[in-house]
Motif scaffolding. Structure first.
Motif, PDB file in Angstrom:
ATOM      1  N   LEU A   1     100.005 157.528  54.097  1.00  0.00           N
ATOM      2  CA  LEU A   1      99.752 156.207  54.659  1.00  0.00           C
ATOM      3  C   LEU A   1      98.339 155.810  54.259  1.00  0.00           C
ATOM      4  O   LEU A   1      97.382 156.514  54.577  1.00  0.00           O
ATOM      5  CB  LEU A   1      99.862 156.227  56.182  1.00  0.00           C
ATOM      6  CG  LEU A   1     101.243 156.432  56.775  1.00  0.00           C
ATOM      7  CD1 LEU A   1     101.155 156.481  58.305  1.00  0.00           C
ATOM      8  CD2 LEU A   1     102.190 155.333  56.338  1.00  0.00           C
TER       9      LEU A   1
ATOM     10  N   ARG B   1      95.472 152.884  54.410  1.00  0.00           N
ATOM     11  CA  ARG B   1      94.974 151.612  54.931  1.00  0.00           C
ATOM     12  C   ARG B   1      94.193 150.932  53.811  1.00  0.00           C
ATOM     13  O   ARG B   1      93.418 151.577  53.092  1.00  0.00           O
ATOM     14  CB  ARG B   1      94.058 151.821  56.127  1.00  0.00           C
ATOM     15  CG  ARG B   1      93.597 150.501  56.729  1.00  0.00           C
ATOM     16  CD  ARG B   1      92.612 150.703  57.853  1.00  0.00           C
ATOM     17  NE  ARG B   1      92.381 149.456  58.567  1.00  0.00           N
ATOM     18  CZ  ARG B   1      91.418 149.298  59.453  1.00  0.00           C
ATOM     19  NH1 ARG B   1      90.625 150.309  59.759  1.00  0.00           N
ATOM     20  NH2 ARG B   1      91.264 148.137  60.053  1.00  0.00           N
TER      21      ARG B   1
ATOM     22  N   LEU C   1     105.876 146.505  55.784  1.00  0.00           N
ATOM     23  CA  LEU C   1     104.563 147.153  55.866  1.00  0.00           C
ATOM     24  C   LEU C   1     103.443 146.147  56.126  1.00  0.00           C
ATOM     25  O   LEU C   1     102.275 146.510  56.161  1.00  0.00           O
ATOM     26  CB  LEU C   1     104.270 147.941  54.585  1.00  0.00           C
ATOM     27  CG  LEU C   1     105.160 149.159  54.355  1.00  0.00           C
ATOM     28  CD1 LEU C   1     104.821 149.810  53.005  1.00  0.00           C
ATOM     29  CD2 LEU C   1     105.025 150.168  55.482  1.00  0.00           C
TER      30      LEU C   1
ATOM     31  N   GLY D   1     108.070 149.471  60.855  1.00  0.00           N
ATOM     32  CA  GLY D   1     107.407 150.456  59.996  1.00  0.00           C
ATOM     33  C   GLY D   1     108.214 151.734  59.872  1.00  0.00           C
ATOM     34  O   GLY D   1     108.317 152.327  58.791  1.00  0.00           O
TER      35      GLY D   1
ATOM     36  N   ILE E   1     109.791 154.245  56.735  1.00  0.00           N
ATOM     37  CA  ILE E   1     109.667 155.707  56.661  1.00  0.00           C
ATOM     38  C   ILE E   1     111.050 156.349  56.612  1.00  0.00           C
ATOM     39  O   ILE E   1     111.303 157.245  55.793  1.00  0.00           O
ATOM     40  CB  ILE E   1     108.822 156.246  57.830  1.00  0.00           C
ATOM     41  CG1 ILE E   1     107.353 155.860  57.597  1.00  0.00           C
ATOM     42  CG2 ILE E   1     108.977 157.768  57.964  1.00  0.00           C
ATOM     43  CD1 ILE E   1     106.397 156.271  58.687  1.00  0.00           C
TER      44      ILE E   1
ATOM     45  N   MET F   1     102.321 154.738  50.813  1.00  0.00           N
ATOM     46  CA  MET F   1     102.617 153.487  51.503  1.00  0.00           C
ATOM     47  C   MET F   1     101.303 152.810  51.881  1.00  0.00           C
ATOM     48  O   MET F   1     100.561 153.320  52.720  1.00  0.00           O
ATOM     49  CB  MET F   1     103.457 153.758  52.762  1.00  0.00           C
ATOM     50  CG  MET F   1     104.839 154.280  52.465  1.00  0.00           C
ATOM     51  SD  MET F   1     105.809 154.825  53.914  1.00  0.00           S
ATOM     52  CE  MET F   1     105.524 153.554  55.106  1.00  0.00           C
TER      53      MET F   1
ATOM     54  N   THR G   1      99.280 149.935  53.688  1.00  0.00           N
ATOM     55  CA  THR G   1      99.520 149.058  54.822  1.00  0.00           C
ATOM     56  C   THR G   1      98.205 148.650  55.464  1.00  0.00           C
ATOM     57  O   THR G   1      97.155 148.643  54.812  1.00  0.00           O
ATOM     58  CB  THR G   1     100.508 149.741  55.824  1.00  0.00           C
ATOM     59  OG1 THR G   1     100.896 148.789  56.802  1.00  0.00           O
ATOM     60  CG2 THR G   1      99.914 150.983  56.455  1.00  0.00           C
TER      61      THR G   1
ATOM     62  N   MET H   1      99.417 151.053  60.705  1.00  0.00           N
ATOM     63  CA  MET H   1      99.188 152.465  60.404  1.00  0.00           C
ATOM     64  C   MET H   1      98.989 153.259  61.704  1.00  0.00           C
ATOM     65  O   MET H   1      99.589 154.319  61.895  1.00  0.00           O
ATOM     66  CB  MET H   1      97.967 152.609  59.493  1.00  0.00           C
ATOM     67  CG  MET H   1      97.632 154.006  59.083  1.00  0.00           C
ATOM     68  SD  MET H   1      96.200 153.908  57.955  1.00  0.00           S
ATOM     69  CE  MET H   1      96.047 155.602  57.480  1.00  0.00           C
TER      70      MET H   1
END
Length: 180
Positions: free
Chosen positions: A7, A9, A74, A115, A119, A132, A134, A139
């Motif tokens: 994940l 950011r 996302l 979200g 996944i 991913m 996002t 997140m």
């Protein structure tokens, strides 16, 4: 099932609008994100369609020769339909009351569920390592889904950018912050 999801950011941006660009510092951070993934075999890259998320992982996609797949699920969580001067305290309340939603916004539970759909889709695919890209609130909510102790305080400690690795070998992943 051995799968890893990173994940990511997004890097520092000029604002919150969907078309907000990365700042100069954000562009340098995006280069660091690309460098972070050197030597990691990435199978797929999904990104929020917001420009700051796309630009955070664009270099990574080019470096690995993988197309970016924009994934609207996302996108950042919409707290409320209009800007709110008290947005921070409003956001804090949504971490303890997952059903709370403000006019024009979505609840934490709604954002978390969309979200999680991504996944779940990723876990059903053949890919072993997926990135991913996002946004901070989504997140944090995804991390909270797997670790109930992840809340508003932890959200406040997220950096731009930030990277968490989720290793799935059983039902619940092992979660580790890997960005320094």
């Amino acid at each position: 099932m051995n799968k890893t999801i990173y994940l990511v950011r997004h890097c520092k941006a000029e604002g919150q609008a969907p078309d907000a660009r990365l700042t100069r510092e954000g562009k340098e951070q995006a280069d660091r994100v690309t460098a972070f993934f050197k030597g990691i075999s990435v199978d797929a890259i999904l990104t929020s369609p917001y420009l700051r998320a796309v630009d955070t992982v664009r270099g990574l996609a080019e470096d690995h020769g993988i197309p970016l797949k924009e994934e609207t699920r996302l996108s950042e969580r919409v707290l409320a339909g209009q800007d709110q001067p008290e947005w921070l305290s409003m956001l804090e309340r949504t971490f303890t009351d997952l059903e709370l939603s403000y006019p024009g916004g979505e609840s934490s539970r709604q954002a978390m569920e969309r979200g999680m759909e991504v996944i779940d889709d990723v876990l059903q695919r053949q890919h072993h390592v997926t990135v991913m890209a996002t946004h901070g609130n989504l997140m944090a909510l995804l991390l909270k889904r797997f670790d109930v102790t992840f809340g508003f305080t932890q959200w406040k400690t997220l950096s731009n950018p930030d990277i968490y690795r989720l290793d799935f070998s059983v039902e619940a992943p092992v979660i580790k912050r890997v960005w320094k």
